[in-house]
Design a protein around this motif. Structure first.
Motif, PDB file in Angstrom:
ATOM      1  N   GLN A 134      77.746  37.876  13.955  1.00  0.00           N
ATOM      2  CA  GLN A 134      76.561  37.277  14.572  1.00  0.00           C
ATOM      3  C   GLN A 134      76.999  36.068  15.392  1.00  0.00           C
ATOM      4  O   GLN A 134      77.822  35.266  14.929  1.00  0.00           O
ATOM      5  CB  GLN A 134      75.550  36.843  13.502  1.00  0.00           C
ATOM      6  CG  GLN A 134      74.888  38.006  12.761  1.00  0.00           C
ATOM      7  CD  GLN A 134      75.784  38.612  11.695  1.00  0.00           C
ATOM      8  OE1 GLN A 134      76.425  37.892  10.945  1.00  0.00           O
ATOM      9  NE2 GLN A 134      75.826  39.942  11.630  1.00  0.00           N
ATOM     10  N   LEU A 135      76.430  35.957  16.590  1.00  0.00           N
ATOM     11  CA  LEU A 135      76.819  34.904  17.526  1.00  0.00           C
ATOM     12  C   LEU A 135      75.611  34.046  17.868  1.00  0.00           C
ATOM     13  O   LEU A 135      74.531  34.587  18.166  1.00  0.00           O
ATOM     14  CB  LEU A 135      77.403  35.515  18.799  1.00  0.00           C
ATOM     15  CG  LEU A 135      78.586  36.461  18.618  1.00  0.00           C
ATOM     16  CD1 LEU A 135      78.956  37.132  19.946  1.00  0.00           C
ATOM     17  CD2 LEU A 135      79.786  35.722  18.059  1.00  0.00           C
ATOM     18  N   VAL A 136      75.799  32.742  17.846  1.00  0.00           N
ATOM     19  CA  VAL A 136      74.721  31.810  18.185  1.00  0.00           C
ATOM     20  C   VAL A 136      75.254  30.774  19.159  1.00  0.00           C
ATOM     21  O   VAL A 136      76.184  30.020  18.816  1.00  0.00           O
ATOM     22  CB  VAL A 136      74.153  31.123  16.934  1.00  0.00           C
ATOM     23  CG1 VAL A 136      73.059  30.141  17.338  1.00  0.00           C
ATOM     24  CG2 VAL A 136      73.604  32.153  15.957  1.00  0.00           C
ATOM     25  N   GLU A 137      74.648  30.713  20.339  1.00  0.00           N
ATOM     26  CA  GLU A 137      75.038  29.730  21.337  1.00  0.00           C
ATOM     27  C   GLU A 137      74.210  28.447  21.192  1.00  0.00           C
ATOM     28  O   GLU A 137      73.066  28.486  20.724  1.00  0.00           O
ATOM     29  CB  GLU A 137      74.826  30.269  22.768  1.00  0.00           C
ATOM     30  CG  GLU A 137      75.590  31.532  23.093  1.00  0.00           C
ATOM     31  CD  GLU A 137      74.763  32.780  22.851  1.00  0.00           C
ATOM     32  OE1 GLU A 137      75.065  33.818  23.451  1.00  0.00           O
ATOM     33  OE2 GLU A 137      73.796  32.712  22.056  1.00  0.00           O
ATOM     34  N   SER A 138      74.800  27.357  21.625  1.00  0.00           N
ATOM     35  CA  SER A 138      74.106  26.078  21.659  1.00  0.00           C
ATOM     36  C   SER A 138      74.732  25.214  22.739  1.00  0.00           C
ATOM     37  O   SER A 138      75.805  25.548  23.264  1.00  0.00           O
ATOM     38  CB  SER A 138      74.176  25.377  20.303  1.00  0.00           C
ATOM     39  OG  SER A 138      75.531  25.114  19.942  1.00  0.00           O
ATOM     40  N   CYS A 196      79.646  28.580  20.926  1.00  0.00           N
ATOM     41  CA  CYS A 196      79.263  29.896  20.424  1.00  0.00           C
ATOM     42  C   CYS A 196      79.839  29.999  19.016  1.00  0.00           C
ATOM     43  O   CYS A 196      81.054  30.141  18.853  1.00  0.00           O
ATOM     44  CB  CYS A 196      79.805  30.991  21.329  1.00  0.00           C
ATOM     45  SG  CYS A 196      79.601  32.674  20.691  1.00  0.00           S
ATOM     46  N   ALA A 197      78.971  29.907  18.035  1.00  0.00           N
ATOM     47  CA  ALA A 197      79.392  29.945  16.638  1.00  0.00           C
ATOM     48  C   ALA A 197      79.207  31.345  16.075  1.00  0.00           C
ATOM     49  O   ALA A 197      78.182  31.992  16.300  1.00  0.00           O
ATOM     50  CB  ALA A 197      78.579  28.942  15.830  1.00  0.00           C
ATOM     51  N   ALA A 198      80.203  31.787  15.333  1.00  0.00           N
ATOM     52  CA  ALA A 198      80.175  33.137  14.774  1.00  0.00           C
ATOM     53  C   ALA A 198      80.030  33.095  13.268  1.00  0.00           C
ATOM     54  O   ALA A 198      80.540  32.193  12.599  1.00  0.00           O
ATOM     55  CB  ALA A 198      81.455  33.871  15.146  1.00  0.00           C
TER      56      ALA A 198
END
Length: 129
Positions: A3-7, A22-24
């Motif tokens: 799962q990838l979340v950008e900030s 981009c945290a995985a």
């Protein structure tokens, strides 16, 4: 799966800087080559940069070369996109993506969004003139 979340997106004046992250989660990021793409309203998704699994190889699109830099910290399971000298035409939703291929591929492979299996939801970058 990963799962990838950008900030890190936001509003910035032309000439300014932003750093996207981009945290995985779910799987270690070191298993994946990581790409950054962007999409502006009414335009097709555009390749921005890619970094190899070890971080030893990077490639940037001509439109951002010399201004943007992709990097990664596998210990933190995070990929970054440092964006300097931003221009209004950089305004877009920026997304990171993961590719699990292990064999070297031509840049045409990494610059195609179809090569990536996992995507984040994107983060908005707006550059005002």
């Amino acid at each position: 799966q990963v799962q990838l979340v950008e900030s890190g997106g936001g509003l910035v004046q032309a000439g300014g800087s932003l750093r996207l992250s981009c945290a995985a989660s779910g799987r270690t990021l070191s298993r994946y080559n990581m790409g950054w793409f962007r999409q502006a309203p009414g335009k097709e998704r555009e390749f921005v940069a890619v970094i190899s699994r070890s971080g030893g190889t990077t490639y940037h699109a001509d439109s951002v070369k010399g201004r943007f830099t992709v990097s990664r910290d596998n210990a933190k399971n995070t990929v970054y996109l440092q964006m300097n000298s931003l221009k209004p035409e950089d305004t877009a939703v920026y997304s990171c993506a993961a590719d699990s291929s292990s064999q070297p591929r031509p840049i045409s492979y990494y610059s195609s969004h179809r090569s990536y299996e996992y995507w984040g939801q994107g983060t908005q970058v707006t550059v005002s003139s």
